[in-house]
Scaffold this active site. Sequence first.
Site, PDB file in Angstrom:
ATOM      1  N   HIS A 166      -5.611   2.386  70.369  1.00 24.56           N
ATOM      2  CA  HIS A 166      -4.273   2.955  70.549  1.00 24.56           C
ATOM      3  C   HIS A 166      -4.297   4.255  71.348  1.00 24.56           C
ATOM      4  O   HIS A 166      -3.392   4.523  72.136  1.00 24.56           O
ATOM      5  CB  HIS A 166      -3.664   3.196  69.168  1.00 24.56           C
ATOM      6  CG  HIS A 166      -2.305   3.823  69.177  1.00 24.56           C
ATOM      7  ND1 HIS A 166      -1.205   3.198  69.702  1.00 24.56           N
ATOM      8  CD2 HIS A 166      -1.873   5.035  68.716  1.00 24.56           C
ATOM      9  CE1 HIS A 166      -0.132   3.982  69.558  1.00 24.56           C
ATOM     10  NE2 HIS A 166      -0.524   5.099  68.970  1.00 24.56           N
ATOM     11  N   ASP A 210       3.178   6.332  72.500  1.00 26.14           N
ATOM     12  CA  ASP A 210       3.586   6.250  71.099  1.00 26.14           C
ATOM     13  C   ASP A 210       4.967   6.892  70.926  1.00 26.14           C
ATOM     14  O   ASP A 210       5.926   6.465  71.567  1.00 26.14           O
ATOM     15  CB  ASP A 210       2.498   6.903  70.232  1.00 26.14           C
ATOM     16  CG  ASP A 210       2.678   6.692  68.753  1.00 26.14           C
ATOM     17  OD1 ASP A 210       2.253   5.635  68.238  1.00 26.14           O
ATOM     18  OD2 ASP A 210       3.245   7.584  68.088  1.00 26.14           O
TER      19      ASP A 210
END
Length: 292
Positions: free
Chosen positions: A272, A107
């Site tokens: 994620h 991320d």
Amino acid sequence: MTFAIPGFDYQRVPVTDDVTLNVAVGGTGSPVVLLHGFPQTHLMWRHVAGDLATDHTVICPDLRGYGASDKPAARDVDTYSKRTMAADIVTLAGTLGHERFALAGHDRGALVAIRAGLDHPGTISHLAILDVLPTLDMWDILHGSSAAVAFHLYLMAQPPGLPEQMITASADAFFGYFLDLWARDPGAIPADVRAEYLRASRDAVDSIVADYRASAGIDIDHDRADRSAGNRLRMPVTVVQQDWGAALGYDAAALWHTWAAELEHHTTSVGHFMAEETPAEIIGVLRTLLAR
């Protein structure tokens, strides 16, 4: 420290005159630096780091502006640029005695890792990118109603003031929304770890927003300059991401090939927070990369 990676030593390492990073270090062997994402801290690597530390020196910092690292006020656009944050990591590793190291990022940490690979190609030996796109491509791909999935990018891109006020007013709800929405296995982030992520994020609203705001400005300029100059990632690169190509209508592997010649690209069916949801998968990916 209440929340720590078991078996790792903690220290604070100055990387500039006014920024000191909180870092966990464990193991011995060739160095690997692991960079966390949003809205997390270095603790997201707690499962992966211990395994890699059996035969690597593993370095897990909190990025500037996050966790227990310093959170300087954004004096200018460079304070939280990925170029500045990447320089932090190179300085950190050098201070710990590692002039060349492998780097993995998730991320926001992955954006820092990409910039480190572009700016410091002789320093980064291997590069792993988890669930992001390069900043320039991300903004190009988001359009129309599909961009609603990234509403937080647009919110935090606004001028200083309103985004910070809005998020501070409901910080736990804001940050918790992403922890809940983006995890396909909510149990992968236990209640105590979730509470720590929320506490750390609640205490870092201004710096987190500044990090995201940089990605709507100076970071795009840096990416565009690299693309114009034909600058690419020269080291072995592995990308692991959800199938955003299918979801948003682009060829993800082809996009990444424009940035990296020596590329392994994988899609995953997990959420994620893959280093927490399926750490064995990420450990395998990283070990395969490190063997290249």
